[in-house]
Design a protein around this motif. Sequence first.
Motif, mmCIF file in Angstrom:
data_model
loop_
_atom_site.group_PDB
_atom_site.id
_atom_site.type_symbol
_atom_site.label_atom_id
_atom_site.label_comp_id
_atom_site.label_asym_id
_atom_site.label_seq_id
_atom_site.Cartn_x
_atom_site.Cartn_y
_atom_site.Cartn_z
ATOM 1 N N ASP A 1 -2.810 1.445 -4.296
ATOM 2 C CA ASP A 1 -3.551 0.197 -4.465
ATOM 3 C C ASP A 1 -2.818 -0.710 -5.449
ATOM 4 O O ASP A 1 -2.028 -0.252 -6.283
ATOM 5 C CB ASP A 1 -4.988 0.469 -4.940
ATOM 6 N N SER B 1 -6.826 -2.616 -1.331
ATOM 7 C CA SER B 1 -7.939 -1.814 -0.788
ATOM 8 C C SER B 1 -9.101 -2.698 -0.332
ATOM 9 O O SER B 1 -9.718 -2.434 0.707
ATOM 10 C CB SER B 1 -8.424 -0.809 -1.844
ATOM 11 N N ASN C 1 0.837 -1.204 0.000
ATOM 12 C CA ASN C 1 0.000 0.000 0.000
ATOM 13 C C ASN C 1 0.873 1.257 0.000
ATOM 14 O O ASN C 1 0.606 2.235 -0.699
ATOM 15 C CB ASN C 1 -0.908 -0.045 1.234
ATOM 16 N N LYS D 1 -10.316 -3.074 3.701
ATOM 17 C CA LYS D 1 -11.669 -2.723 4.158
ATOM 18 C C LYS D 1 -12.237 -3.806 5.065
ATOM 19 O O LYS D 1 -12.925 -3.523 6.050
ATOM 20 C CB LYS D 1 -12.589 -2.548 2.941
#
Lengths: 358, 358
Positions: free
Chosen positions: A105, A206, A100, A210
């Motif tokens: 991404d 990503s 990251n 999450k």
Amino acid sequence: MKITAVIMAGGKGERFWPKSRSAYPKQFLSLTSDGETMIQKTIKRLLPLVDTEDIFIVTNESYVPLINEQLPDIPAENILAEPVARNTAPCIALAAAVINKKYDDAVMMVLPSDHLIKYEELYLDTMRHAVRVAKKDENLVTVGITPTYPETGYGYINFCSAESEDMVGVYKVKKFVEKPCLEKAKEYLNSGRYLWNSGMFVWKVSSIMKNFERFLPAMYEGFLKMKESAGTDSFSAVLEQCFSEFESESIDFGIMEKADNIYTLSGSFGWDDVGSWLALEKINKTDEYGNYVAGDVITIDTGKSIICGNKKLIAAVGLEDVIVVDTDDATLICAKSHTQQVKKVIENLKICNRRELI
Amino acid sequence: MKITAVIMAGGKGERFWPKSRSAYPKQFLSLTSDGETMIQKTIKRLLPLVDTEDIFIVTNESYVPLINEQLPDIPAENILAEPVARNTAPCIALAAAVINKKYDDAVMMVLPSDHLIKYEELYLDTMRHAVRVAKKDENLVTVGITPTYPETGYGYINFCSAESEDMVGVYKVKKFVEKPCLEKAKEYLNSGRYLWNSGMFVWKVSSIMKNFERFLPAMYEGFLKMKESAGTDSFSAVLEQCFSEFESESIDFGIMEKADNIYTLSGSFGWDDVGSWLALEKINKTDEYGNYVAGDVITIDTGKSIICGNKKLIAAVGLEDVIVVDTDDATLICAKSHTQQVKKVIENLKICNRRELI
């Protein structure tokens, strides 16, 4: 979007004792006649898909010299040493943090370092397909393996029907199931609705983060700290602190079994997790009596056996279904039916505090 | 009359490969936990009956250094090196010549160097009895062993009823029979008229030489020449010449099966010819699972096995009825049912000209 690979190479691998040791686990062994080690093969088969500079290896501090030796082309900053092993979830959070930071991404393939794959072209096609699915929305992809017999040593993935025409061969995951009994395994095989869980995953950084934020928030905090310090002098101190706080957690249990948008593909590329010495006769050529023999070995009236010599002659007479593995300081002689008992030898060595043999 | 002992120590002993080698046969190995070699035990158990200076060892030239090393008390002139092996008859003629020169007549016990005896007191009593019988007239005595099961690997002695009251427990020999089939062996055992042939003999030098003169006259000529040269500078040249002319002949076939006055005694002193690795569990203590284990060995779920470690750990897992013998340059792993096939390993090594391993 960049495609990166994260190789998990922290495994201890007691099942290949006496060749594997805590200081020299399975991923660093050569178990095939070509002399390449498991991790060398893992990296090599990826190269058509991923640049060397985008391959990250998460491992134990003590294995870094072995990785440098066996994989001199991997950049030093891509070798990520965990201060302590905390199962796969923290391992993936660490790699995600570094990737990251580097690329913002990227697609992330997470792969074990110690499995074998016979049909590399089919493997690459499957992985390309998985990457396409992972790029879409926030999909998490787990690569399943089409079962060929009712194996009781693997976990299974139960999948639903395909959803749409642009997702041919891709299935929504209904649930993950633990290693089944033989009866259940037969049921799974016959149902046509279950795949073997290979432990290979593909997602965007990503997408997985999450899910960390949602299901493993403490680990997500660690991810943010590790990302911030990545590439700075404080990185190793931050790692140390984060890992001391992380709970031990597998990505399967911590995220995959809870998240939405989990997809699987059925791979059929000659996958073998090389779980015990028994794998040697599957992955190598055997003689006319079904023996797999390596090194200086004489077999007389011997069949269906696995015999790995080392520096001296091994004469096998009248054996059937026996495994022999010789090394410099220990020789294992084990009935094929008892490969699971090899760990008792290691327990015995631990009790006797014979560290040099473990 | 002096009592002398002749130890036959020229045997090659392929059956204890890989521990025994052509340069290091069974009689020089220790197969018991006390560390004594077979020939050391053979000599030691004789000492209550025979003076060290009256023990003669007939062997191969190449084994003389081993004998000097293992038996430093035996006088150098008592170690008789055969130029070539010609079976037991020439071996006995050579020893008889040297003893005849030294003592004129004497009792001569002829004994293998590589058998074990559990009850040494009973053995000595039996040998004393045999000596008494041998001193009488021109009797030739062969020491039989009371069979305890129908062994098919030994020759048998068929005996007649006792003749007179002063010869209690001594029987005239009717005939010698070769190794029988199992059915015959059972018949012999049940008849109560057969003993195992142990290859131990007792006679006077004068008695056996009369029989050489009668049945093996060419060898008797050799005996006279060897006797004349014994103790002189020409001895080794005469030996060389005699042995080059001798036919290969066993004392059993050449004399014992033809002569008169052959007597036998039934010995019951825990005799074992230690014919193969299988003997190890008979002559040593086994653990609660029936394993005989020596050296650095871990056994898991292993029973009725024989495991001889060497310098490194041997881990045996799930084995039953298996023999493992480790040495510096070779490891044998052999099913108990296949001990007779170990010679095929040696044949294989000969074909591949791997002399260092034979």
